[in-house]
Motif scaffolding. Structure first.
Motif, PDB file in Angstrom:
ATOM      1  N   LEU A  62       0.831  -1.202   0.000  1.00 50.19           N
ATOM      2  CA  LEU A  62       0.000   0.000   0.000  1.00 50.19           C
ATOM      3  C   LEU A  62       0.869   1.258   0.000  1.00 50.19           C
ATOM      4  O   LEU A  62       0.416   2.336   0.383  1.00 50.19           O
ATOM      5  N   THR A  86      -6.717   0.034  -4.464  1.00 51.29           N
ATOM      6  CA  THR A  86      -7.309  -0.783  -3.416  1.00 51.29           C
ATOM      7  C   THR A  86      -6.625  -0.488  -2.091  1.00 51.29           C
ATOM      8  O   THR A  86      -5.438  -0.157  -2.062  1.00 51.29           O
ATOM      9  N   THR A  87      -7.394  -0.608  -1.017  1.00 52.13           N
ATOM     10  CA  THR A  87      -6.805  -0.556   0.318  1.00 52.13           C
ATOM     11  C   THR A  87      -6.833  -1.938   0.963  1.00 52.13           C
ATOM     12  O   THR A  87      -6.652  -2.067   2.183  1.00 52.13           O
ATOM     13  N   GLU A  88      -7.051  -2.967   0.165  1.00 56.51           N
ATOM     14  CA  GLU A  88      -7.141  -4.334   0.693  1.00 56.51           C
ATOM     15  C   GLU A  88      -5.937  -4.665   1.575  1.00 56.51           C
ATOM     16  O   GLU A  88      -4.797  -4.386   1.216  1.00 56.51           O
ATOM     17  N   SER A  89      -6.204  -5.290   2.707  1.00 52.39           N
ATOM     18  CA  SER A  89      -5.115  -5.601   3.627  1.00 52.39           C
ATOM     19  C   SER A  89      -4.325  -6.831   3.206  1.00 52.39           C
ATOM     20  O   SER A  89      -3.125  -6.924   3.493  1.00 52.39           O
ATOM     21  N   TYR A  93      -1.995  -5.509   6.325  1.00 57.68           N
ATOM     22  CA  TYR A  93      -2.135  -4.138   6.807  1.00 57.68           C
ATOM     23  C   TYR A  93      -3.299  -3.979   7.782  1.00 57.68           C
ATOM     24  O   TYR A  93      -4.337  -4.643   7.656  1.00 57.68           O
ATOM     25  N   GLN A  98      -4.326   1.258   6.344  1.00 56.11           N
ATOM     26  CA  GLN A  98      -5.190   1.472   5.186  1.00 56.11           C
ATOM     27  C   GLN A  98      -5.649   2.926   5.120  1.00 56.11           C
ATOM     28  O   GLN A  98      -5.671   3.544   4.042  1.00 56.11           O
ATOM     29  N   CYS A 101      -2.844   5.140   3.845  1.00 55.91           N
ATOM     30  CA  CYS A 101      -2.728   5.093   2.385  1.00 55.91           C
ATOM     31  C   CYS A 101      -3.718   6.054   1.739  1.00 55.91           C
ATOM     32  O   CYS A 101      -3.361   6.835   0.849  1.00 55.91           O
ATOM     33  N   VAL A 112     -12.628  -0.362  -0.724  1.00 58.04           N
ATOM     34  CA  VAL A 112     -12.416  -0.451   0.723  1.00 58.04           C
ATOM     35  C   VAL A 112     -13.243  -1.626   1.254  1.00 58.04           C
ATOM     36  O   VAL A 112     -14.456  -1.691   1.016  1.00 58.04           O
ATOM     37  N   GLU A 116     -12.791  -5.662   6.615  1.00 55.46           N
ATOM     38  CA  GLU A 116     -11.515  -5.251   7.203  1.00 55.46           C
ATOM     39  C   GLU A 116     -11.673  -3.995   8.047  1.00 55.46           C
ATOM     40  O   GLU A 116     -11.118  -3.895   9.149  1.00 55.46           O
TER      41      GLU A 116
END
Length: 262
Positions: A62, A86-89, A93, A98, A101, A112, A116
């Motif tokens: 990220l 994407t902010t996918e973990s 993360y 996230q 970022c 999002v 998560e």
């Protein structure tokens, strides 16, 4: 337009967070490779690009600097193509990371994960407020009907602004491997029926195309690419992301549906 004809859009998700070159040699990892995929898919009629970036070891990242490099390369190669980070973990993360970022990039669009973000409701509230202030188009990642119920609760409480109605339903998963099937869409549609979501679908496994055709028929949009599947419906390896996109567009055309570009 005939009532049985559906219009739909396509977003390409060319790499995801987990697959490597060892899974498919045409998986894009670097900014130039991502730009090449963006250009090829835009020429086919794709209107959106779901962007993951990797670190020097090929690991999901990220990092804002890596995102900026990739976004610049994609924008230059495919002018006008909508770019969604994407902010996918990916199990790496935290919600705080996230949020960081999002704060550093303030992107035009971002996906999002509700599941998560639900790990830390305070950080979730900050993330959605930041996106609202920055004008970021949030697409809620919904892995199950439970995620949809959580999103509805957040609308009701005001934690998520009511105008943030973009969502993506995810059928199947990476770990443990679960392949999607078209009927898996039905519980999502039932729970979300009254929510007026602008929804898209992505699906893991070789029935990806069949799942996406079901989504189009149901009034949704589509996201396709090597993030979710690298095989044809017959189980052969797809040549590249463009081949995946082309196959869906052809199948949708045969079914009488119309691609909406831009």
């Amino acid at each position: 337009m005939r009532p049985d004809v559906a219009e739909y859009q396509v977003m390409v998700a060319p790499n995801g967070a987990r697959r490597q070159k060892s899974d498919h040699p045409a998986l894009p990892m670097t900014a130039p490779e991502l730009a090449q995929v963006a250009r090829a898919c835009q020429q086919l009629g794709v209107s959106g690009f779901h962007l993951h970036v990797r670190d020097g070891s090929g690991r999901h990242s990220l990092d804002a600097g890596r995102y900026r490099e990739a976004m610049s390369a994609v924008a230059e190669a495919a002018p006008g193509l909508a770019i969604q980070i994407t902010t996918e973990s990916a199990g790496i993360y935290t919600p705080q990371e996230q949020l960081s970022c999002l704060a550093e990039l303030r992107p035009t669009a971002a996906s999002v994960s509700v599941r998560e973000m639900a790990q830390d409701p305070q950080e979730a509230a900050r993330a959605y407020a930041l996106c609202d202030e920055a004008g970021t188009q949030v697409q809620h990642i919904l892995y199950s009907p439970k995620c949809i119920a959580q999103l509805q609760a957040w609308y009701d409480s005001g934690l998520v602004p009511t105008q943030m109605r973009d969502a993506i339903f995810v059928l199947g998963k990476y770990v443990p491997p679960v392949a999607a099937a078209p009927d898996d869409l039905l519980p999502f549609l039932k729970v979300a029926e009254s929510m007026q979501l602008n929804w898209s679908l992505c699906a893991f496994g070789r029935q990806e195309q069949a799942c996406l055709l079901a989504a189009i028929q149901a009034g949704g949009n589509t996201r396709i690419g090597f993030e979710n599947n690298i095989e044809t419906p017959q189980g052969d390896l797809l040549a590249d992301n463009a081949a995946s996109v082309a196959g869906l567009i052809k199948a949708a055309s045969v079914a009488g549906h119309e691609l909406r570009k831009g």
